[in-house]
Write a protein that holds these residues in place. Structure first.
Motif, PDB file in Angstrom:
ATOM      1  N   THR A  23       0.833  -1.196   0.000  1.00 24.84           N
ATOM      2  CA  THR A  23       0.000   0.000   0.000  1.00 24.84           C
ATOM      3  C   THR A  23       0.874   1.256   0.000  1.00 24.84           C
ATOM      4  O   THR A  23       2.098   1.180   0.038  1.00 24.84           O
ATOM      5  CB  THR A  23      -1.005  -0.039   1.180  1.00 24.84           C
ATOM      6  OG1 THR A  23      -1.979   0.978   1.000  1.00 24.84           O
ATOM      7  CG2 THR A  23      -0.314   0.172   2.515  1.00 24.84           C
ATOM      8  N   THR A  24       0.202   2.409  -0.069  1.00 29.37           N
ATOM      9  CA  THR A  24       0.955   3.659  -0.151  1.00 29.37           C
ATOM     10  C   THR A  24       1.300   4.180   1.236  1.00 29.37           C
ATOM     11  O   THR A  24       0.619   3.896   2.219  1.00 29.37           O
ATOM     12  CB  THR A  24       0.144   4.747  -0.875  1.00 29.37           C
ATOM     13  OG1 THR A  24      -1.049   5.002  -0.140  1.00 29.37           O
ATOM     14  CG2 THR A  24      -0.218   4.329  -2.291  1.00 29.37           C
ATOM     15  N   VAL A  25       2.390   4.911   1.286  1.00 37.27           N
ATOM     16  CA  VAL A  25       2.755   5.624   2.511  1.00 37.27           C
ATOM     17  C   VAL A  25       3.067   7.049   2.075  1.00 37.27           C
ATOM     18  O   VAL A  25       3.941   7.282   1.243  1.00 37.27           O
ATOM     19  CB  VAL A  25       3.926   4.944   3.267  1.00 37.27           C
ATOM     20  CG1 VAL A  25       5.103   4.643   2.369  1.00 37.27           C
ATOM     21  CG2 VAL A  25       4.379   5.765   4.460  1.00 37.27           C
ATOM     22  N   SER A  26       2.294   7.987   2.581  1.00 35.76           N
ATOM     23  CA  SER A  26       2.513   9.365   2.135  1.00 35.76           C
ATOM     24  C   SER A  26       3.015  10.257   3.270  1.00 35.76           C
ATOM     25  O   SER A  26       3.085  11.462   3.125  1.00 35.76           O
ATOM     26  CB  SER A  26       1.234   9.930   1.522  1.00 35.76           C
ATOM     27  OG  SER A  26       0.196   9.907   2.457  1.00 35.76           O
ATOM     28  N   CYS A  27       3.381   9.634   4.387  1.00 40.59           N
ATOM     29  CA  CYS A  27       3.929  10.434   5.492  1.00 40.59           C
ATOM     30  C   CYS A  27       5.353   9.956   5.782  1.00 40.59           C
ATOM     31  O   CYS A  27       5.914   9.161   5.045  1.00 40.59           O
ATOM     32  CB  CYS A  27       3.040  10.286   6.727  1.00 40.59           C
ATOM     33  SG  CYS A  27       3.073   8.642   7.438  1.00 40.59           S
ATOM     34  N   SER A  28       5.898  10.425   6.879  1.00 49.02           N
ATOM     35  CA  SER A  28       7.291  10.096   7.177  1.00 49.02           C
ATOM     36  C   SER A  28       7.422   8.845   8.042  1.00 49.02           C
ATOM     37  O   SER A  28       8.487   8.603   8.620  1.00 49.02           O
ATOM     38  CB  SER A  28       7.954  11.288   7.867  1.00 49.02           C
ATOM     39  OG  SER A  28       7.253  11.575   9.057  1.00 49.02           O
ATOM     40  N   LEU A  29       6.355   8.061   8.114  1.00 47.17           N
ATOM     41  CA  LEU A  29       6.411   6.822   8.901  1.00 47.17           C
ATOM     42  C   LEU A  29       7.634   6.004   8.485  1.00 47.17           C
ATOM     43  O   LEU A  29       7.824   5.735   7.299  1.00 47.17           O
ATOM     44  CB  LEU A  29       5.125   6.003   8.673  1.00 47.17           C
ATOM     45  CG  LEU A  29       5.046   4.680   9.430  1.00 47.17           C
ATOM     46  CD1 LEU A  29       4.937   4.899  10.927  1.00 47.17           C
ATOM     47  CD2 LEU A  29       3.865   3.849   8.943  1.00 47.17           C
ATOM     48  N   GLY A  30       8.428   5.632   9.465  1.00 50.58           N
ATOM     49  CA  GLY A  30       9.603   4.818   9.166  1.00 50.58           C
ATOM     50  C   GLY A  30      10.872   5.614   8.929  1.00 50.58           C
ATOM     51  O   GLY A  30      11.963   5.097   9.133  1.00 50.58           O
ATOM     52  N   SER A  31      10.737   6.865   8.496  1.00 53.71           N
ATOM     53  CA  SER A  31      11.990   7.598   8.293  1.00 53.71           C
ATOM     54  C   SER A  31      12.456   8.238   9.593  1.00 53.71           C
ATOM     55  O   SER A  31      11.648   8.660  10.416  1.00 53.71           O
ATOM     56  CB  SER A  31      11.873   8.645   7.176  1.00 53.71           C
ATOM     57  OG  SER A  31      10.606   9.163   7.074  1.00 53.71           O
ATOM     58  N   ARG A  32      13.734   8.282   9.737  1.00 51.40           N
ATOM     59  CA  ARG A  32      14.380   8.807  10.943  1.00 51.40           C
ATOM     60  C   ARG A  32      13.760   8.244  12.223  1.00 51.40           C
ATOM     61  O   ARG A  32      13.531   8.968  13.189  1.00 51.40           O
ATOM     62  CB  ARG A  32      14.337  10.335  10.956  1.00 51.40           C
ATOM     63  CG  ARG A  32      15.173  10.952   9.833  1.00 51.40           C
ATOM     64  CD  ARG A  32      15.079  12.457   9.828  1.00 51.40           C
ATOM     65  NE  ARG A  32      13.728  12.914   9.635  1.00 51.40           N
ATOM     66  CZ  ARG A  32      13.147  13.053   8.454  1.00 51.40           C
ATOM     67  NH1 ARG A  32      13.810  12.741   7.347  1.00 51.40           N
ATOM     68  NH2 ARG A  32      11.910  13.478   8.346  1.00 51.40           N
ATOM     69  N   GLY A  33      13.471   6.960  12.182  1.00 51.85           N
ATOM     70  CA  GLY A  33      12.969   6.283  13.383  1.00 51.85           C
ATOM     71  C   GLY A  33      11.544   6.604  13.768  1.00 51.85           C
ATOM     72  O   GLY A  33      11.104   6.251  14.862  1.00 51.85           O
ATOM     73  N   SER A  34      10.797   7.248  12.876  1.00 50.19           N
ATOM     74  CA  SER A  34       9.420   7.599  13.214  1.00 50.19           C
ATOM     75  C   SER A  34       8.509   6.370  13.207  1.00 50.19           C
ATOM     76  O   SER A  34       8.475   5.608  12.241  1.00 50.19           O
ATOM     77  CB  SER A  34       8.876   8.635  12.226  1.00 50.19           C
ATOM     78  OG  SER A  34       7.474   8.695  12.332  1.00 50.19           O
ATOM     79  N   THR A  35       7.785   6.186  14.312  1.00 52.61           N
ATOM     80  CA  THR A  35       6.840   5.066  14.379  1.00 52.61           C
ATOM     81  C   THR A  35       5.427   5.588  14.627  1.00 52.61           C
ATOM     82  O   THR A  35       4.529   4.818  14.947  1.00 52.61           O
ATOM     83  CB  THR A  35       7.211   4.091  15.516  1.00 52.61           C
ATOM     84  OG1 THR A  35       7.297   4.830  16.737  1.00 52.61           O
ATOM     85  CG2 THR A  35       8.513   3.377  15.248  1.00 52.61           C
ATOM     86  N   SER A  36       5.239   6.907  14.498  1.00 52.66           N
ATOM     87  CA  SER A  36       3.887   7.417  14.763  1.00 52.66           C
ATOM     88  C   SER A  36       3.065   7.514  13.487  1.00 52.66           C
ATOM     89  O   SER A  36       3.569   7.875  12.413  1.00 52.66           O
ATOM     90  CB  SER A  36       3.913   8.755  15.488  1.00 52.66           C
ATOM     91  OG  SER A  36       5.082   9.452  15.207  1.00 52.66           O
ATOM     92  N   LEU A  37       1.804   7.172  13.639  1.00 59.62           N
ATOM     93  CA  LEU A  37       0.882   7.200  12.514  1.00 59.62           C
ATOM     94  C   LEU A  37       0.476   8.640  12.247  1.00 59.62           C
ATOM     95  O   LEU A  37       0.309   9.431  13.171  1.00 59.62           O
ATOM     96  CB  LEU A  37      -0.375   6.381  12.837  1.00 59.62           C
ATOM     97  CG  LEU A  37      -0.166   4.896  13.136  1.00 59.62           C
ATOM     98  CD1 LEU A  37      -1.486   4.266  13.558  1.00 59.62           C
ATOM     99  CD2 LEU A  37       0.391   4.173  11.925  1.00 59.62           C
ATOM    100  N   ARG A  81       7.130   2.821  -0.557  1.00 60.82           N
ATOM    101  CA  ARG A  81       5.872   2.104  -0.295  1.00 60.82           C
ATOM    102  C   ARG A  81       5.929   1.351   1.034  1.00 60.82           C
ATOM    103  O   ARG A  81       6.996   1.202   1.631  1.00 60.82           O
ATOM    104  CB  ARG A  81       5.592   1.092  -1.408  1.00 60.82           C
ATOM    105  CG  ARG A  81       5.483   1.716  -2.770  1.00 60.82           C
ATOM    106  CD  ARG A  81       5.098   0.677  -3.762  1.00 60.82           C
ATOM    107  NE  ARG A  81       5.146   1.217  -5.119  1.00 60.82           N
ATOM    108  CZ  ARG A  81       4.636   0.580  -6.167  1.00 60.82           C
ATOM    109  NH1 ARG A  81       4.065  -0.594  -6.015  1.00 60.82           N
ATOM    110  NH2 ARG A  81       4.709   1.128  -7.358  1.00 60.82           N
ATOM    111  N   ALA A  82       4.757   0.854   1.424  1.00 68.36           N
ATOM    112  CA  ALA A  82       4.663   0.050   2.635  1.00 68.36           C
ATOM    113  C   ALA A  82       4.169  -1.339   2.263  1.00 68.36           C
ATOM    114  O   ALA A  82       3.159  -1.482   1.574  1.00 68.36           O
ATOM    115  CB  ALA A  82       3.693   0.697   3.621  1.00 68.36           C
ATOM    116  N   MET A  83       4.910  -2.344   2.695  1.00 70.51           N
ATOM    117  CA  MET A  83       4.487  -3.732   2.483  1.00 70.51           C
ATOM    118  C   MET A  83       4.003  -4.265   3.819  1.00 70.51           C
ATOM    119  O   MET A  83       4.762  -4.286   4.798  1.00 70.51           O
ATOM    120  CB  MET A  83       5.675  -4.563   1.993  1.00 70.51           C
ATOM    121  CG  MET A  83       5.337  -5.990   1.634  1.00 70.51           C
ATOM    122  SD  MET A  83       4.356  -6.104   0.121  1.00 70.51           S
ATOM    123  CE  MET A  83       5.584  -5.644  -1.109  1.00 70.51           C
TER     124      MET A  83
END
Ligand code: ZN
Length: 218
Positions: A84-98, A152-154
């Motif tokens: 699916t799509t990821v359009s935010c910074s989830l995962g970058s620089r350790g971000s785990t917030s939705l 993307r997000a798998m």
């Protein structure tokens, strides 16, 4: 916190890494780079709904005259992919917030609210189904998401596949019988006969890991 990062020393990270890589299966496909692997902490309520799906499939299988040993044993649980799509910074620089770009950011929407059944077709010429498309391999899931996003997000998911309708020949004679299936398989593929599987009940899909990755070309 619904998500946490799996670090390099985490054995879970290696397992997810291996299943992602080993099922990419596209030697000539785009190169990809895994940015982050996140573990999903599902709520007790979500897990309960998933287990309820399993129980329903199991009791159906026990009551049925058809032989369905897998459904009777564990609801025919499978490990499946959904890209699916990821359009935010989830995962970058350790971000785990939705993020709250709902419905814009699909991965965050799924983690927050679960999957949503959509009208889809598994291959040309096949009938429309309302469900969620899942695949046996990461490569196929990537291809199935027709978009130009490089990042993307798998989602790696546990799925209660239950009773699978295979192909058109297996189609129910009358519409009322269609509710006795829990999922619908696409045409038999190159690698497995369940390359594509549409799961009819979105609650029968439990996202467990999110792999945030980037491809060199869409
Ligand atoms: Zn987001």
């Amino acid at each position: 916190m619904p998500l946490s990062e799996l670090g390099p020393e985490d054995s879970g990270r290696n397992i997810v890494d291996i299943i992602f890589k080993s099922s990419w299966l596209r030697k000539d496909g785009p190169l990809y780079k895994i940015e982050r692997i996140l573990k999903v902490h599902n709520t007790q309520r979500t897990i309960q709904r998933f287990e309820d799906c399993r129980d329903a499939v199991k009791s159906h299988a026990h009551a049925s005259t058809r032989k369905e040993p897998r459904s009777a044993a564990d609801g025919n649980e499978l490990l499946r992919f959904h890209c699916t799509t990821v359009s935010c910074s989830l995962g970058s620089r350790g971000s785990t917030s939705l993020c709250s770009n709902i419905p814009g950011c699909r991965v965050c929407t799924i983690i927050r609210h679960g999957f949503h059944a959509k009208t889809l077709r598994l291959g040309s010429g096949s009938n429309e189904i309302k469900g969620v498309r899942t695949t046996a391999s990461s490569g196929r899931a990537h291809d199935a998401l027709r978009c130009f996003d490089q990042r993307r997000a798998m989602l790696v998911c546990r799925v209660i596949a239950g009773r699978v309708r295979r192909g058109q020949s297996d189609a129910p004679e009358d519409e009322n019988d269609s509710c006795s299936y829990d999922s619908v398989a696409g045409a038999a593929g190159v690698y497995t006969n369940l390359d594509d599987l549409a799961v009819l009940n979105p609650k029968a899909i439990l996202p467990c890991f999110v792999v945030i990755y980037k491809v060199s070309e869409p």
